[in-house]
Design an enzyme around this catalytic site. Structure first.
Site, PDB file in Angstrom:
ATOM      1  N   ARG A  46       0.860  -1.195   0.000  1.00  0.00           N
ATOM      2  CA  ARG A  46       0.000   0.000   0.000  1.00  0.00           C
ATOM      3  C   ARG A  46       0.890   1.236   0.000  1.00  0.00           C
ATOM      4  NH1 ARG A  46      -1.367   1.458   4.673  1.00  0.00           N
ATOM      5  NH2 ARG A  46      -2.230  -0.538   5.330  1.00  0.00           N
ATOM      6  N   TYR A  98     -17.278  17.878 -13.699  1.00  0.00           N
ATOM      7  CA  TYR A  98     -17.594  16.468 -13.900  1.00  0.00           C
ATOM      8  C   TYR A  98     -18.585  16.049 -12.799  1.00  0.00           C
ATOM      9  CZ  TYR A  98     -16.903  11.430 -13.943  1.00  0.00           C
ATOM     10  OH  TYR A  98     -17.096  10.080 -13.992  1.00  0.00           O
ATOM     11  N   ASP A 170      -8.182  20.057 -12.789  1.00  0.00           N
ATOM     12  CA  ASP A 170      -8.499  18.736 -13.356  1.00  0.00           C
ATOM     13  C   ASP A 170      -8.164  18.823 -14.841  1.00  0.00           C
ATOM     14  OD1 ASP A 170      -9.714  16.584 -14.623  1.00  0.00           O
ATOM     15  OD2 ASP A 170     -11.472  16.579 -13.316  1.00  0.00           O
ATOM     16  N   LYS A 195      -8.809   8.127 -18.705  1.00  0.00           N
ATOM     17  CA  LYS A 195      -9.161   8.706 -20.006  1.00  0.00           C
ATOM     18  C   LYS A 195      -7.917   8.738 -20.911  1.00  0.00           C
ATOM     19  CE  LYS A 195     -12.964   9.111 -17.663  1.00  0.00           C
ATOM     20  NZ  LYS A 195     -13.331  10.290 -16.915  1.00  0.00           N
TER      21      LYS A 195
HETATM   22  C1  PLP Z   1     -13.835  10.596 -15.571  1.00  0.00           C
HETATM   23  C2  PLP Z   1     -13.529  11.912 -14.982  1.00  0.00           C
HETATM   24  C3  PLP Z   1     -13.276  12.059 -13.602  1.00  0.00           C
HETATM   25  C4  PLP Z   1     -13.385  10.909 -12.623  1.00  0.00           C
HETATM   26  O1  PLP Z   1     -12.397   9.948 -12.841  1.00  0.00           O
HETATM   27  P1  PLP Z   1     -12.602   8.375 -12.556  1.00  0.00           P
HETATM   28  O2  PLP Z   1     -11.324   7.794 -13.016  1.00  0.00           O
HETATM   29  O3  PLP Z   1     -13.809   7.932 -13.333  1.00  0.00           O
HETATM   30  O4  PLP Z   1     -12.831   8.246 -11.079  1.00  0.00           O
HETATM   31  C5  PLP Z   1     -12.938  13.321 -13.133  1.00  0.00           C
HETATM   32  N1  PLP Z   1     -12.875  14.394 -13.960  1.00  0.00           N
HETATM   33  C6  PLP Z   1     -13.116  14.282 -15.281  1.00  0.00           C
HETATM   34  C7  PLP Z   1     -13.022  15.502 -16.139  1.00  0.00           C
HETATM   35  C8  PLP Z   1     -13.458  13.052 -15.832  1.00  0.00           C
HETATM   36  O5  PLP Z   1     -13.712  12.976 -17.155  1.00  0.00           O
END
Ligand code: PLP
Length: 379
Positions: A46, A98, A170, A195
């Site tokens: 961890r 998001y 983000d 992504k």
């Molecule tokens: C998908 C997404 C998230 C969340 O991420 P996960 O890996 O699904 O937990 C946060 N911000 C944006 C812009 C996203 O597209």
């Protein structure tokens, strides 16, 4: 080092025990010690894992950051950032976050006494009214989902710092290939690695990157103390994905541009949103802070009804109807019934999310095939 070289090499050293050129999947929970406390830098998985270490160094390098931390999901990374705060602290966030980030802020953290303000940041100075001595964090996403709104990172960073608060960006939609917020004044960058960074729709993961020594110490503590760590096999897959991040992003951008050109003059299209368009309200800011405009776009139909949008979505053969984005394959989605269904219609429309809005995550297939699919789906 330039981006492409970093994507291939950063963080990855030949394995010290065998010389393996690719970082092995260290599928282990613990490490043997020679004598109590005498070990090779690894005690329990961890806390540290060599496959994760290599990935964290790689992602940090891509964002031009000193420190990287990976988590079991993007939301796991976001959860870690909010745990820097104390009850009574305030956060100013952009108003088209998001959905999962909004849910985490409102439904999980508000009850611990943290206050969130959601603000339209299309003009950076809009945040002034909401900042005060209790504001500890400003949270932005740019470009946003699904209308590709652009926020001026440099301006928001300046205002945020004048109030002694920290800025987190983000950077999921842009990827570090198109935008590096730490260089524009952000204190930390968050990614849904799920992504573009991973890029193959086979992993869920998150990351935080910073240059700030104190933040890095706190992230390392929280990563171990709260335990939302990614598995070694997933770290391996993302390391593999990163080696082609620059090539994939070039293809996403090139295909995105061709599809924007095609849709711009299509008789059935109402409005089209993509940061490359001079009609985009923050096109100039996008040009200033991004190195390309990416493969995410949204459009409405002239016949603005849920039924017409569903018909088009059902017609697609190459574009797959699915949530998520940023993978090599093209996806389409319907925010009004999928990602944004929980927002009441009146509120959705106020934010510009019309019933016929269709979002595309343009993949890296041949643009001619993608355009042919669009032509038959819209026809
Ligand atoms: C998908 C997404 C998230 C969340 O991420 P996960 O890996 O699904 O937990 C946060 N911000 C944006 C812009 C996203 O597209």
């Amino acid at each position: 080092m330039k981006f492409a070289t970093k994507a291939v090499h950063a963080g990855v050293e030949p394995d010290p025990s065998t010389g393996a050129i690719m970082t092995p999947i260290y599928q282990t929970s613990t490490y043997v010690q020679a004598s109590p406390g005498k070990h090779k830098g690894y005690e329990y998985a961890r806390t540290q894992n060599p496959t994760r270490d290599a990935l964290q160094a790689s992602i940090a390098a891509l964002e031009n950051g000193k420190y990287g931390f990976c988590f079991a999901s993007g939301l796991g990374a976001t959860d870690t950032v909010i745990k820097l705060l104390n009850p009574g602290d305030e956060v100013v966030a952009c108003n088209d976050l998001y959905g999962g980030t909004y849910r985490l802020f409102k439904r999980v953290f508000e009850k611990y006494g943290i206050k969130f303000h959601f603000v339209d940041m299309s003009k950076a100075e809009n945040i002034h009214t909401f900042l005060n001595e209790k504001t500890k964090l400003v949270w932005i996403e740019t470009p946003t989902n699904p209308l590709l709104n652009i926020i001026d990172i440099e301006q928001v960073a300046k205002i945020t710092h004048s109030f002694g608060a920290l800025l987190c960006v983000d950077n999921t939609f842009a990827s570090p290939y198109l935008q590096t917020p730490l260089e524009l004044g952000a204190d930390m960058v968050m990614h849904s690695v799920t992504k573009y960074i991973s890029g193959h729709s086979d992993v869920v993961m998150g990351a935080l990157i910073t240059n700030n020594d104190d933040l890095a110490k706190q992230f390392a503590f929280l990563q171990n103390a709260c335990g939302a760590v990614p598995a070694p096999q997933d770290c391996f897959l993302v390391l593999r994905g990163i080696k082609t991040l620059h090539l994939r992003m070039q293809a996403h951008c090139a295909n995105g541009e061709k599809i924007v050109q095609y849709l711009t003059n299509h008789p059935k299209i109402g409005q089209l949103w993509h940061p490359s368009l001079p009609s985009h309200p923050n096109h100039e800011i996008a040009k200033k802070q991004m190195r390309g405009f990416g493969g995410m776009m949204s459009f409405t139909l002239k016949d603005d009804s849920v039924e017409s949008a569903i018909k088009v979505l059902e017609n697609f053969k190459l574009f797959s109807l699915a949530e998520s984005l940023g993978g090599v394959e093209s996806l389409c989605g319907h925010p009004a019934t999928m990602t944004h269904a929980s927002i009441p219609k009146a509120e959705r429309e106020k934010a510009g999310l019309r019933d016929s809005l269709i979002r595309l995550s343009v993949g890296i297939e041949d643009a001619e095939d993608l355009i042919a699919d669009l032509a038959q789906a819209l026809g």
